[in-house]
Each structure stands twice: as structure tokens, then as C-alpha cells.
Design an enzyme around this catalytic site. Sequence first.
Site, PDB file in Angstrom:
ATOM      1  N   ASP A  59      -9.151 -17.423  -3.382  1.00 44.90           N
ATOM      2  CA  ASP A  59      -8.959 -16.270  -4.259  1.00 44.90           C
ATOM      3  C   ASP A  59     -10.351 -15.719  -4.537  1.00 44.90           C
ATOM      4  O   ASP A  59     -11.138 -16.319  -5.269  1.00 44.90           O
ATOM      5  CB  ASP A  59      -8.275 -16.709  -5.553  1.00 44.90           C
ATOM      6  N   TYR A 153      -9.501   5.401  -7.226  1.00 47.53           N
ATOM      7  CA  TYR A 153      -9.880   4.918  -5.893  1.00 47.53           C
ATOM      8  C   TYR A 153     -11.214   5.523  -5.458  1.00 47.53           C
ATOM      9  O   TYR A 153     -12.115   4.805  -4.991  1.00 47.53           O
ATOM     10  CB  TYR A 153      -8.783   5.285  -4.899  1.00 47.53           C
ATOM     11  N   ALA A 155     -13.635   6.722  -7.273  1.00 49.11           N
ATOM     12  CA  ALA A 155     -14.745   6.194  -8.070  1.00 49.11           C
ATOM     13  C   ALA A 155     -15.129   4.788  -7.616  1.00 49.11           C
ATOM     14  O   ALA A 155     -16.314   4.446  -7.523  1.00 49.11           O
ATOM     15  CB  ALA A 155     -14.367   6.183  -9.548  1.00 49.11           C
ATOM     16  N   LYS A 157     -14.706   3.431  -4.634  1.00 52.43           N
ATOM     17  CA  LYS A 157     -15.333   3.452  -3.317  1.00 52.43           C
ATOM     18  C   LYS A 157     -16.724   4.094  -3.374  1.00 52.43           C
ATOM     19  O   LYS A 157     -17.629   3.697  -2.618  1.00 52.43           O
ATOM     20  CB  LYS A 157     -14.437   4.185  -2.321  1.00 52.43           C
TER      21      LYS A 157
END
Length: 238
Positions: A59, A153, A155, A157
Site C-alpha cells: 500500500d 485533477y 491541480a 497533475k
Amino acid sequence: MNETSPARTVIVTGGTGGLGAAVTRHLLDAGWRLVVPWYVEAELDRVVPHPNLETIRADLSDEQDVEAVVECATKDEARPLYGVVNLVGGFAAGRRVHETPIEVLEAQLSINLTIAYRVIQAALPALIRHGGGSVVCIGSAAAVRPFPGAATYVASKAAVSALVQALAVEYAGDNIRVNGLLPTMVDTPANRDAMPEADRSSWARPTDIAEVIGFLLGDSSRAVSGASIPVVNVAGSD
């Protein structure tokens, strides 16, 4: 042409995913030793067993699991850790900012930025110890060409691209290169299923992305660092 030395190791996060499976195959064919963490057991069917491939359940939001991945990648002193490829990511869109709970932004930052940061942070001491290496992160073309309804999304990336540039400057003296890719929509089975009517002519092909990553890991790209590289299907073919 083989761009790599077979005596080096790369961590590929997300290496069992729709894009990651293509990257894993390409890098194994090029001679790298790969350590690929996985979380969803069913995704292991996408990768073929290989003597240079080691998979480990992890994880990547858990610090101890990330440390276990790096320990696995550094246990073979004959093939030291040289590269880190961050492919883990997620996508959220559909609502404008005033309609989007802050939890969506937090989740996008977690999967797209924090995991990459955590894995790179854990791997850096080994890269420094062995005299350098190459880190590649997956951003998005949306970071420089946003579209409505995906601010969280976009922001997250854009933050990945900023991290790439900051790391490239901060670790240049350690001979560690850091670059990012800005693909358009990636042509994976999951994306095709989600958008069956979409025009896929400009979607980035996983095999093309894999080849660019292979180049950025290899010695031929030794003068490239801090770059944000677009990846598109220029030919416009399936």
C-alpha cells in the site's frame, strides 16, 4: 537499441496497471531488473513472470510498505537501484469547483502527488549512495491545457510537474535526473470502456509512453532533466 545496463534496478509503481504493464514489458525487454509493487491481486495477471521481475504487495500510502519496496529494490548490490518510475494515479472530473467537496481535491492530491513524493523520498538515499539515477513521473497534458470540470485533477497533475522541476534542481548535484511526461488520454482498456464513443485518434499509446520512459532511464538521456515532455499519438492511429 538497448538504452540500459542490465546491471541496474528500477522501481515501477503502478507497473501492473493498464499503462504499467506495457512499461514493465518494455523495461524487462531492455534488460532492467524491476521491482513492481502491487495492491490489487487481479492486476498481476497483466504481467508475465520474468527472472528480472520481482513483485511485492504494498500500500503505497503506507510509509512502512514503501520502505519495504525500496528495501526489495536495494537488496541486490550487484544491480543497484538506479531508477524510479511513478505511474500510480487517479482521475476525477464532472463537477465545477463550487460543486466539488474538498475531499475530492485531497484524494486527487494523495493518489497523484503524495504517493509519488513518498516513493521518491524513500528511494533518494539509495540513488545518492550509488552515484545517481533517473526518476520519471507521469503528469498530464491537462496540467498545461485544462478542461472544465476537472480542477482537482488538473491541480494535482500540475503539482506533479512542479515537483519534477523542483527535484531536478535540488538533486542535480547528486547526478539524479528527474523528468515528467504529459500524456494526453492514455489508450488503455479501462479508458476505452469508460468512453466507448470517444475519438481516440490523439490518445497516447502505452507502448509509446513506455519507449519514452525507457529513453529517460537510459544513458542516452543523460543531459535531460527537469523536462515536461508531451506524449501524443502523432500518427493518429489505433
